[in-house]
Design a protein around this motif. Structure first.
Motif, PDB file in Angstrom:
ATOM      1  N   PRO A 401      -1.643  -8.238 -12.149  1.00  0.00           N
ATOM      2  CA  PRO A 401      -0.542  -7.349 -12.527  1.00  0.00           C
ATOM      3  C   PRO A 401       0.398  -7.132 -11.339  1.00  0.00           C
ATOM      4  O   PRO A 401       0.000  -7.302 -10.186  1.00  0.00           O
ATOM      5  N   LYS A 402       1.625  -6.721 -11.628  1.00  0.00           N
ATOM      6  CA  LYS A 402       2.565  -6.447 -10.540  1.00  0.00           C
ATOM      7  C   LYS A 402       2.135  -5.230  -9.733  1.00  0.00           C
ATOM      8  O   LYS A 402       2.323  -5.172  -8.518  1.00  0.00           O
ATOM      9  N   LYS A 403       1.570  -4.254 -10.435  1.00  0.00           N
ATOM     10  CA  LYS A 403       1.178  -3.012  -9.769  1.00  0.00           C
ATOM     11  C   LYS A 403      -0.228  -2.587 -10.189  1.00  0.00           C
ATOM     12  O   LYS A 403      -0.634  -2.793 -11.338  1.00  0.00           O
ATOM     13  N   VAL A 404      -0.928  -1.983  -9.244  1.00  0.00           N
ATOM     14  CA  VAL A 404      -2.201  -1.318  -9.530  1.00  0.00           C
ATOM     15  C   VAL A 404      -2.064   0.129  -9.066  1.00  0.00           C
ATOM     16  O   VAL A 404      -1.744   0.381  -7.902  1.00  0.00           O
ATOM     17  N   VAL A 405      -2.272   1.055 -10.001  1.00  0.00           N
ATOM     18  CA  VAL A 405      -2.289   2.481  -9.652  1.00  0.00           C
ATOM     19  C   VAL A 405      -3.738   2.935  -9.697  1.00  0.00           C
ATOM     20  O   VAL A 405      -4.391   2.872 -10.745  1.00  0.00           O
ATOM     21  N   TYR A 406      -4.247   3.350  -8.555  1.00  0.00           N
ATOM     22  CA  TYR A 406      -5.657   3.722  -8.421  1.00  0.00           C
ATOM     23  C   TYR A 406      -5.738   5.235  -8.261  1.00  0.00           C
ATOM     24  O   TYR A 406      -5.187   5.792  -7.336  1.00  0.00           O
ATOM     25  N   VAL A 407      -6.435   5.892  -9.208  1.00  0.00           N
ATOM     26  CA  VAL A 407      -6.696   7.324  -9.115  1.00  0.00           C
ATOM     27  C   VAL A 407      -8.158   7.496  -8.718  1.00  0.00           C
ATOM     28  O   VAL A 407      -9.052   7.049  -9.437  1.00  0.00           O
ATOM     29  N   SER A 408      -8.386   8.118  -7.583  1.00  0.00           N
ATOM     30  CA  SER A 408      -9.735   8.156  -7.015  1.00  0.00           C
ATOM     31  C   SER A 408     -10.231   9.574  -6.809  1.00  0.00           C
ATOM     32  O   SER A 408      -9.462  10.482  -6.477  1.00  0.00           O
ATOM     33  N   CYS A 409     -11.553   9.771  -6.972  1.00  0.00           N
ATOM     34  CA  CYS A 409     -12.168  11.061  -6.645  1.00  0.00           C
ATOM     35  C   CYS A 409     -13.094  10.944  -5.445  1.00  0.00           C
ATOM     36  O   CYS A 409     -13.811  11.888  -5.118  1.00  0.00           O
ATOM     37  N   ASP A 410     -13.088   9.777  -4.780  1.00  0.00           N
ATOM     38  CA  ASP A 410     -13.923   9.596  -3.590  1.00  0.00           C
ATOM     39  C   ASP A 410     -13.203   8.700  -2.589  1.00  0.00           C
ATOM     40  O   ASP A 410     -13.031   7.508  -2.832  1.00  0.00           O
ATOM     41  N   PRO A 411     -12.761   9.247  -1.452  1.00  0.00           N
ATOM     42  CA  PRO A 411     -11.966   8.462  -0.493  1.00  0.00           C
ATOM     43  C   PRO A 411     -12.702   7.255   0.081  1.00  0.00           C
ATOM     44  O   PRO A 411     -12.081   6.245   0.401  1.00  0.00           O
TER      45      PRO A 411
END
Length: 458
Positions: A401-411
């Motif tokens: 994909p052109k973009k990946v948006v990653y939403v994380s709860c653990d750094p």
């Protein structure tokens, strides 16, 4: 040489990943709970290894400028709020540093475009879901509250300063009900007793309230009195039982039985309405979640002609938020009940450009891409704390994909996964932490990664 039971004076220099203060005595590192950077403290060594140990706070000799008196009298004992003794601005600084350090040390990213953390306007009474264990103390009295840190010893309380304030009325009634009708609390050692947990949920925008009693049995006695009492609480919409007869530490079983009202409540994030059952995964801080999802939407920068895949979609929370701006959204989740909830949520919102699939994303996505020629302009992931499965990361890289948006709860797992994606041809473009859990060490982060070939346009 530092030994167990030594009493030492140290100054706290840093905060560890779990919120514990870090001090040094003649070069020897000690981890000490309930301390703040700048505190000068007397401690007792509880465990001593070769290069580091753990100590108990005995006395604050000189308090840090960042130390505050917690509003909650049991904050130092309860496992829920590890850093309530820190000034809130210092908490935010700690969380920003935590994300930055993980990206640098684990991810290997030297130059990070990191935007300021999104803090809370009021970091109290924000949780829309709470789970109260029920038990007995040494005197045989019923106790309802929270587990002490790293134990299953219950701290008795009616009041949690980060939970919905309706919980105060619920727990006071449940304590009275349990004692009056001799409802036997669960004993996890003997696997006897009936009432295990009291789960509550509240819709912050709708005001709807749920009480779900987790029981080690098939039913609970005196249900008419239970309903009579709970219905007096404003907003009550759902009273139900969750059956969990397994000898396990897992709180919820799979079967939910309606006692009164519905088996769900409803609430909104932005303009999107969600139906929430006892088993639903739903972000616990609705005010910050709206900010979190708006940030994910901003990073995705949808123009209306994109095909978006939401992996680990749960009950469709992010999927439906994105659907307003996307041409098409596909959600994938391995838990069948979550997908059923996602489909219901799409229907009650009149959203017809979102489809949901049950299964492992690393299997569903390639199959749809190959057999039905379904593209993926943007992929959004919101995995559990363990991060993304490596097969899933390989799938993302292969689908490109052109973009990946990653939403994380653990750094830490975020940094590991971003490093893998970077090695697979993606550049880290934007990072912004969001404080979803004031007074705890946890932090959410939204990240934008762009394919190297698209980096100039992204």
């Amino acid at each position: 040489m530092v030994k167990k039971n030594d009493q030492l004076i140290v100054t706290i220099e840093d905060i560890g990943a779990n919120g514990e203060g870090i001090g040094k005595y003649q070069g020897y590192t000690l981890f000490i709970k309930n301390t703040a950077v700048g505190d000068k403290v007397l401690v007792k060594v509880m465990k001593a290894g070769k290069s580091y140990g753990y100590a108990r706070l005995m006395e604050i000799i000189e308090p840090s400028a960042f130390r505050v008196s917690p509003i909650c009298p049991i904050a130092g004992k309860c496992g829920g709020c590890q850093i309530m003794h820190l000034d809130y601005e210092k908490q935010l600084e700690y969380k920003e540093d935590k994300v930055r350090n993980c990206l640098t040390k684990i991810g290997g990213f030297d130059k990070i475009t990191m935007e300021p953390i999104v803090g809370m306007d009021y970091p109290y009474y924000y949780r829309n879901k709470s789970q109260f264990p029920v038990g007995k103390n040494k005197e045989g009295k019923v106790v309802i509250g929270f587990y002490a840190s790293r134990t299953h010893s219950i701290i008795d309380t009616d009041h949690c300063y980060i939970g919905a304030d309706v919980n105060i009325k619920i727990i006071k009634f449940m304590r009275s009900f349990t004692e009056k009708y001799n409802i036997e609390p669960y004993d996890e050692v003997k696997h006897t007793g009936l009432l295990r947990h009291i789960l509550t949920r509240m819709g912050y925008k709708t005001g709807e309230v749920m009480v779900c009693l987790v029981i080690n049995g098939k039913d609970i006695p005196h249900k008419n009195k239970l309903v009579e009492g709970l219905r007096k609480i404003p907003g009550m919409k759902s009273i139900c039982l969750n059956i969990n007869t397994s000898n396990t530490n897992v709180i919820l079983g799979e079967k939910v039985i309606k006692v009164w009202g519905e088996t769900y409540i409803e609430d909104y994030i932005g303009k999107v309405k969600y139906r929430i059952s006892p088993l639903s995964f739903f972000q616990v801080n609705p005010i910050q979640t709206e900010k979190l999802y708006n940030l994910a939407l901003e990073y995705a920068d949808l123009q209306g002609d994109e095909v978006v895949w939401d992996l680990y979609c749960g009950i469709g929370t992010i999927s439906l938020f994105l659907a307003e701006k996307a041409k098409k959204v596909y959600g994938v989740e391995i838990i069948p009940q979550a997908i059923e909830d996602a489909k219901v949520n799409a229907r009650i919102n009149g959203i017809d450009n979102a489809e949901f699939y049950v299964g492992a994303a690393e299997e569903i996505l390639p199959k749809k891409h190959k057999e039905e020629n379904i593209s993926a302009d943007v992929i959004v992931v919101d995995p559990p704390r363990k991060g993304c499965d490596q097969k899933l990361l390989d799938t993302i890289i292969s689908i490109a994909p052109k973009k990946v948006v990653y939403v994380s709860c653990d750094p830490a797992t975020l940094a590991r996964d971003l490093k893998y994606l970077h090695e697979g041809g993606y550049e880290l473009k934007k990072v912004r932490p969001v404080d979803q859990f004031g007074h705890s060490v946890h932090v959410e982060t939204v990240v934008l990664m762009c394919a190297s070939s698209e980096a100039g346009k992204c």
